[in-house]
Write an enzyme that holds these catalytic residues in place. Structure first.
Site, PDB file in Angstrom:
ATOM      1  N   GLU A 117      -7.312 -10.020   8.650  1.00 31.52           N
ATOM      2  CA  GLU A 117      -8.708 -10.278   9.002  1.00 31.52           C
ATOM      3  C   GLU A 117      -9.206 -11.568   8.340  1.00 31.52           C
ATOM      4  O   GLU A 117     -10.132 -12.208   8.838  1.00 31.52           O
ATOM      5  CB  GLU A 117      -9.566  -9.084   8.555  1.00 31.52           C
ATOM      6  CG  GLU A 117     -10.776  -8.828   9.431  1.00 31.52           C
ATOM      7  CD  GLU A 117     -11.426  -7.481   9.150  1.00 31.52           C
ATOM      8  OE1 GLU A 117     -11.232  -6.558   9.969  1.00 31.52           O
ATOM      9  OE2 GLU A 117     -12.112  -7.324   8.137  1.00 31.52           O
ATOM     10  N   HIS A 173      16.720   1.040   7.784  1.00 29.88           N
ATOM     11  CA  HIS A 173      17.489   1.753   8.802  1.00 29.88           C
ATOM     12  C   HIS A 173      16.794   1.742  10.154  1.00 29.88           C
ATOM     13  O   HIS A 173      17.173   2.462  11.073  1.00 29.88           O
ATOM     14  CB  HIS A 173      17.763   3.185   8.320  1.00 29.88           C
ATOM     15  CG  HIS A 173      18.606   3.208   7.077  1.00 29.88           C
ATOM     16  ND1 HIS A 173      19.948   3.486   7.090  1.00 29.88           N
ATOM     17  CD2 HIS A 173      18.297   2.905   5.787  1.00 29.88           C
ATOM     18  CE1 HIS A 173      20.435   3.384   5.852  1.00 29.88           C
ATOM     19  NE2 HIS A 173      19.439   3.030   5.050  1.00 29.88           N
ATOM     20  N   LYS A 218     -15.687  -4.335  20.568  1.00 29.51           N
ATOM     21  CA  LYS A 218     -16.889  -3.493  20.486  1.00 29.51           C
ATOM     22  C   LYS A 218     -17.812  -3.788  21.664  1.00 29.51           C
ATOM     23  O   LYS A 218     -18.322  -2.868  22.312  1.00 29.51           O
ATOM     24  CB  LYS A 218     -17.645  -3.773  19.183  1.00 29.51           C
ATOM     25  CG  LYS A 218     -16.939  -3.327  17.930  1.00 29.51           C
ATOM     26  CD  LYS A 218     -17.852  -3.533  16.727  1.00 29.51           C
ATOM     27  CE  LYS A 218     -17.088  -3.434  15.429  1.00 29.51           C
ATOM     28  NZ  LYS A 218     -17.873  -3.844  14.272  1.00 29.51           N
TER      29      LYS A 218
END
Ligand code: PA5
Length: 419
Positions: free
Chosen positions: A270, A291, A405
């Site tokens: 951010e 793995h 948003k």
């Protein structure tokens, strides 16, 4: 104090490194003076009255609640979850669970069913009070709380961490009489773990918040004049990016750091991912992920570098037992500490990845305790700010978070967001 090491002979020239460090160092003062640079001096300038109230509230919650539900998203919950899990989880009576960090109905059902008819309190953490995810979760859980304890009883069990003066949650807290804690104006969510945003839940978990702050204070002392090792880390990151290494993997051999990796990813992602720039922050927990992701890291596209977070102190706990036969081929390890095997695997991984063309950085904490973790948090915060400024972005804003948003509000029909 946090140490930083890198062996970058093939990737970074010494003179470039020295010049970049000098560039990064200049930004310590800039961070400190920034309107959102309140975290820089926080370890030596926090509100002691509020700090004491946090401890009192934590003690009360441990007496009257089997669960504390922490409602918040992004910077409002990642930090304290990271600290609590890194230090091995709750040590007191109260179990901490999380809500409002997604919109999943299944996740919410799980929280409700875990709570059942147990005693619980809520710490709702939201600067604005209108962030959809925590606001929805707060409604649902508040309804359950009121049903169980009545309006007045519920109000005594809601702890609101929010803006000191304004906002939806602040208004509700004042009207209903919730105990409040402050999200400071000059500290953004992802830099806020050492404020009330993080400290209440951390204290409820029985973790010593004085020691956590002491560690941050010691690290601040080490970095505040010229950025110290944080400036070196910031410089190397930028030099690697200039050479096309645009993915950084935070690697840790301690599964308790899974949530810490998430906090770190928000901090750097951010802060730096804007204006078409940035290093994409990824993470692994080894040796587990060797793995699954080990193949790619060893031989995939050569655009990634790794930062290993290491714990220097030995952890003498479990030894490989002896047994009569050697069918599993482990006789050569009999009597050896598991910690020794883990650290050796760590060293081997660093060597193998470096040989495979992956620049390897190391951030070393002395031990895994409150003090070291406070220092580590401060080290990464300072590194992130210096790195972001060196990159040429504002490491304290997050304009891009609004895009989803706005579209979500339009699709949900929120008044004022019609196309
Ligand atoms: O780091 C940030 O600023 C964000 O992650 C915010 O903390 C997050 O979006 C929550 O915002 P608010 O505290 O207003 O609910």
């Amino acid at each position: 104090m946090i140490d930083f090491k890198c062996s970058l002979g093939d990737f970074v020239k010494t003179e470039d490194f020295d010049a970049k460090v000098v560039e990064a160092q200049k930004f310590v003062a800039k961070a400190q003076q920034d309107d959102f640079g309140g975290w820089v001096d926080l370890p030596v300038r926090f509100d002691e009255e509020e700090f004491a109230r946090i401890k009192q509230a934590a003690a009360r919650i441990n007496l009257d609640s089997d669960y504390l539900v922490c409602i918040g998203i992004g910077g409002s919950y990642l930090g304290h979850r990271a600290v609590i899990e890194a230090l091995g989880g709750e040590r007191g009576h109260t179990k901490i669970i999380y809500a409002g960090n997604s919109l999943s109905p299944r996740a919410m059902e799980k929280v409700l069913s875990e709570l059942g008819d147990k005693d619980f309190s809520i710490n709702v953490i939201s600067k604005s009070g209108t962030t959809t995810e925590p606001a929805v979760a707060f409604r649902v859980l508040k309804q359950k709380l009121i049903k169980k304890y009545g309006e007045d009883g519920a109000a005594k069990r809601i702890y609101a961490t929010t803006d000191a003066r304004k906002g939806a949650l602040h208004e509700e807290a004042v009207t209903k009489g919730y105990e409040t804690f402050v999200v400071p104006d000059n500290i953004g969510g992802r830099y806020s773990v050492l404020t009330a945003v993080g400290l209440l839940a951390i204290a409820v978990a029985g973790i010593d918040i004085d020691l956590l702050m002491d560690g941050a204070e010691e690290e601040r002392a080490a970095l505040i004049s010229d950025g110290g090792k944080a400036a070196e880390y910031a410089a190397v990151r930028n030099l690697l990016l200039e050479q096309g290494f645009d993915i950084e993997i935070l690697a840790n051999f301690e599964p308790q750091f899974t949530q810490f990796n998430e906090w770190w990813k928000q901090l750097f992602g951010e802060s730096e991912g804007k204006d078409g720039k940035g290093i994409y922050p990824a993470s692994v927990i080894d040796s587990t992920d060797l793995h699954s992701m080990g193949q790619y890291i060893q031989e995939g596209r050569r655009n990634l570098f790794e930062t290993f977070v290491e714990i220097a102190a030995d952890y003498e706990a479990i030894k490989v037992p002896t047994q009569d036969d050697n069918l599993d081929g482990l006789q050569y390890l009999e009597g050896k500490e598991l910690d020794y095997i883990c650290k050796t695997a760590n060293a081997a991984t660093r060597e193998a990845h470096l040989a495979g063309g992956v620049p390897v950085l190391e951030v070393v904490m002395p031990e895994l305790n409150e003090r070291s973790l406070g220092a580590l948090i401060y080290f990464f915060e300072m590194s992130c700010a210096l790195s972001g400024f060196t990159l040429g972005v504002n490491p304290f804003n997050q304009p891009g978070v609004e895009a989803y948003k706005n579209r979500m509000f339009e699709l949900l029909g929120k008044p004022g967001y019609e196309k």
